[in-house]
Motif scaffolding. Structure first.
Motif, short mmCIF file in Angstrom:
data_model
loop_
_atom_site.label_atom_id
_atom_site.label_comp_id
_atom_site.label_asym_id
_atom_site.label_seq_id
_atom_site.Cartn_x
_atom_site.Cartn_y
_atom_site.Cartn_z
N TYR A 63 -1.78 -1.35 2.14
CA TYR A 63 -2.11 -2.02 3.40
C TYR A 63 -1.24 -3.27 3.56
CZ TYR A 63 -4.86 -4.81 6.73
OH TYR A 63 -5.28 -5.58 7.79
N HIS A 72 -9.27 -0.75 8.67
CA HIS A 72 -9.59 0.66 8.81
C HIS A 72 -8.80 1.35 9.94
CE1 HIS A 72 -12.10 -1.46 11.75
NE2 HIS A 72 -12.02 -0.36 12.47
N PHE A 102 -8.11 4.30 3.06
CA PHE A 102 -9.05 4.02 1.98
C PHE A 102 -9.75 2.66 2.21
CE2 PHE A 102 -6.06 7.00 0.01
CZ PHE A 102 -6.94 7.91 -0.54
N ASP A 103 -10.78 2.42 1.45
CA ASP A 103 -11.59 1.22 1.64
C ASP A 103 -10.84 -0.08 1.34
OD1 ASP A 103 -11.48 1.57 -1.11
OD2 ASP A 103 -13.64 1.91 -1.35
N ASN A 104 -9.69 0.02 0.66
CA ASN A 104 -8.88 -1.19 0.43
C ASN A 104 -7.75 -1.32 1.46
OD1 ASN A 104 -7.19 0.86 -0.40
ND2 ASN A 104 -6.54 -0.16 -2.29
N ARG A 130 -8.13 8.21 -6.95
CA ARG A 130 -8.84 8.02 -5.68
C ARG A 130 -9.93 9.08 -5.55
NH1 ARG A 130 -6.33 3.58 -2.60
NH2 ARG A 130 -4.38 3.23 -3.74
N GLN A 134 -14.00 6.97 -1.21
CA GLN A 134 -13.24 5.76 -0.87
C GLN A 134 -12.58 5.83 0.51
OE1 GLN A 134 -10.79 6.02 -4.49
NE2 GLN A 134 -11.58 4.00 -5.09
N ILE A 136 -12.45 5.68 4.32
CA ILE A 136 -13.30 5.09 5.36
C ILE A 136 -12.88 5.52 6.76
CG2 ILE A 136 -13.91 3.09 3.95
CD1 ILE A 136 -11.83 1.47 5.52
#
Length: 224
Positions: A63, A72, A102-104, A130, A134, A136
């Motif tokens: 990210y 997201h 993913f959530d990060n 992963r 995870q 989202i």
């Protein structure tokens, strides 16, 4: 005279020994040369001669906080990223591309909805470390607008004449059921929601395209 008689016999014996040694040396030399050549070709090390049974490793794209996008949110497909399922470049198939977040905030990009569905069935295989828990957000490309839409609310056409990046009917996606039905009327196939696409439906589609690099071709442009 006796010495002269014994001398030829001794010479013949010596010659036989010398000849035997020469032949043995020649054989040993030939064998050593063969081993050297074999090792040079990788034959001396089975691990060096065999390729791993994988296409390519395509790690998630980190990210980028500087992008200003929400954690997201869907994001543009980088030109150099590869699909973790088949190894293709999703940026080269803008009508078909998909992605998960993913959530990060890391993203994984796919060349088609088919690759996305294959990935969701076995996240750990394609992205070691992963898990599906995870993820989202999931996005697919709406064919008419080429905009990202939530995969869970999208509609897909199965069995049309459209050929995607893997040269198979890669489930083109649409934001509305009406658009999907209009496409199916032109190109054939049936309209399905996200939840109707299961392993039994995906398996033969994956087999058609082979998800093998040799089967790759140029994806059809659908939005024109």
């Amino acid at each position: 005279m006796p010495a002269r008689i014994a001398s030829p016999a001794l010479s013949a014996s010596t010659l036989r020994v010398v000849a035997g040694v020469a032949v043995l040396a020649l054989l040993l030399g030939w064998g050593g040369w063969q081993v050297g050549v074999w090792q040079g070709l990788g034959g001396g090390n089975p691990e060096a001669a065999l390729e791993p049974d994988v296409c390519i490793v395509a790690p998630p794209t980190p990210y980028d906080r500087a992008s200003g996008l929400p954690l997201h949110a869907a994001r543009p497909v980088p030109a150099d990223v590869r699909c973790p399922v088949c190894g293709m470049f999703p940026a080269r198939a803008p009508d078909w591309a998909a992605q998960v977040i993913f959530d990060n905030g890391d993203a994984q990009f796919f060349d088609s909805p088919l690759s996305l569905f294959m990935y969701l069935q076995d996240v750990e295989r394609y992205s070691p470390g992963r898990s599906a828990a995870q993820i989202i957000a999931r996005y697919v490309t709406d064919v008419p607008s080429r905009q990202w839409v939530d995969a869970g609310s999208a509609w897909f056409v199965h069995g049309s004449t459209a050929k995607g990046p893997m040269r198979a009917g890669n489930l083109p996606a649409f934001a509305t059921r009406e658009d999907a039905q209009a496409f199916a009327q032109r190109r054939g196939g049936s309209v399905l929601p996200f939840g109707a696409i299961d392993a039994a439906l995906i398996a033969p589609l994956a087999g058609q395209g082979g998800h093998d690099h040799a089967a790759h071709g140029t994806a059809q442009t659908l939005s024109k």
